[in-house]
Motif scaffolding. Structure first.
Motif, PDB file in Angstrom:
ATOM      1  N   SER A 154      -1.964   7.379  12.327  1.00 34.80           N
ATOM      2  CA  SER A 154      -2.871   7.634  11.203  1.00 34.80           C
ATOM      3  C   SER A 154      -2.255   8.508  10.127  1.00 34.80           C
ATOM      4  CB  SER A 154      -4.158   8.284  11.697  1.00 34.80           C
ATOM      5  OG  SER A 154      -3.920   9.604  12.170  1.00 34.80           O
ATOM      6  N   LYS A 157      -0.056   5.766   7.652  1.00 35.74           N
ATOM      7  CA  LYS A 157      -0.593   4.523   7.103  1.00 35.74           C
ATOM      8  C   LYS A 157      -1.505   4.801   5.918  1.00 35.74           C
ATOM      9  CE  LYS A 157      -0.411   1.884  11.437  1.00 35.74           C
ATOM     10  NZ  LYS A 157      -1.197   1.137  12.447  1.00 35.74           N
ATOM     11  N   GLU A 158      -1.416   3.930   4.907  1.00 36.99           N
ATOM     12  CA  GLU A 158      -2.282   3.997   3.726  1.00 36.99           C
ATOM     13  C   GLU A 158      -2.209   5.369   3.060  1.00 36.99           C
ATOM     14  OE1 GLU A 158      -6.161   2.733   4.905  1.00 36.99           O
ATOM     15  OE2 GLU A 158      -5.503   0.713   5.430  1.00 36.99           O
ATOM     16  N   ALA A 160      -0.441   7.322  -0.203  1.00 36.68           N
ATOM     17  CA  ALA A 160       0.166   7.039  -1.511  1.00 36.68           C
ATOM     18  C   ALA A 160       1.426   7.889  -1.663  1.00 36.68           C
ATOM     19  CB  ALA A 160      -0.823   7.321  -2.630  1.00 36.68           C
ATOM     20  N   ASP A 169      -4.172  14.451   1.828  1.00 43.48           N
ATOM     21  CA  ASP A 169      -4.538  13.380   2.755  1.00 43.48           C
ATOM     22  C   ASP A 169      -4.045  13.697   4.172  1.00 43.48           C
ATOM     23  OD1 ASP A 169      -5.686  12.020   0.667  1.00 43.48           O
ATOM     24  OD2 ASP A 169      -3.982  10.675   0.352  1.00 43.48           O
TER      25      ASP A 169
END
Length: 213
Positions: A154, A157-158, A160, A169
């Protein structure tokens, strides 16, 4: 996850591109040209390897190469510092970082942080004795170092990558996992023309940092 005080020796992965003009430090090119940008990149890589070698045993350091895996600078630095080389896999940055951090405990850095010192790198490694993760947040919103006991998917992934929310994030995802995070310092990366001027104005290096081409 619970960090163990008796953790094994922390490994360090350094992700680095070969200093090919036009392929590295592209945001500096409008200000100084492709050749000078490549020289800056090479100087930063020399600094990073000197700092790493002064902070940790060579057996715990791996240089993960990209663009030209057998570039003369990679060969020179690996021989000088007695460290291993591995090619970065042809996957996105998040997956490259995840693989470099497996198995843990391990830390991953790039070669863009002039503020990195042996003492700071050692503080980060020591922090993993009492924390699940360690980061060096960067002033631009990213981070210059990530250390983990376990490279949870986690965290990679995803995201920026290269944006202003990378550190925020990552903090949020670590909190969701319930992991304890240490941030020993906030640092800066050399990515933009204004960073180049800051780097040129820095005090003369000493000791392990005196490794400019």
């Amino acid at each position: 996850m619970c960090a163990e005080a008796s953790h094994p020796a922390v490994r360090l992965a350094i992700l680095a591109k070969a200093p090919l003009p036009g392929r590295v430090k592209t945001r500096l090119i409008p200000a100084c040209g492709a050749e000078e940008a490549a020289r800056v990149h090479a100087a930063l890589l020399r600094h990073t390897l000197a700092v790493a070698a002064a902070a940790l045993p060579a057996a715990r350091i791996t240089l993960w190469t990209a663009l030209a895996h057998d570039h003369p600078l990679f060969l020179e630095l690996a021989e000088r510092h007695g460290i291993a080389r591995r090619p970065q896999p042809e996957v996105d940055l998040g997956e490259r970082m995840r693989q470099a951090l497996t198995p843990g405990p391990a830390m991953v850095i790039g070669s863009d942080c002039p503020a990195l010192t042996p003492a700071l790198l050692q503080r980060c490694a020591a922090a993993l004795a009492t924390h699940d993760a360690v980061c060096l947040p960067a002033e631009d919103g990213g981070y210059a170092l990530l250390g983990l006991h376990q490279a949870h998917p986690s965290l990679f992934k995803e995201i920026a990558w290269g944006g202003e929310t990378v550190m925020a994030d990552t903090r949020e995802r670590l909190a969701t996992l319930g992991w304890r995070l240490a941030c020993p310092a906030t640092v800066w990366d050399l990515d933009r023309p204004e960073d180049l001027e800051r780097w040129r104005r820095r005090p003369a290096p000493s000791g392990a940092e005196r490794q400019r081409p």
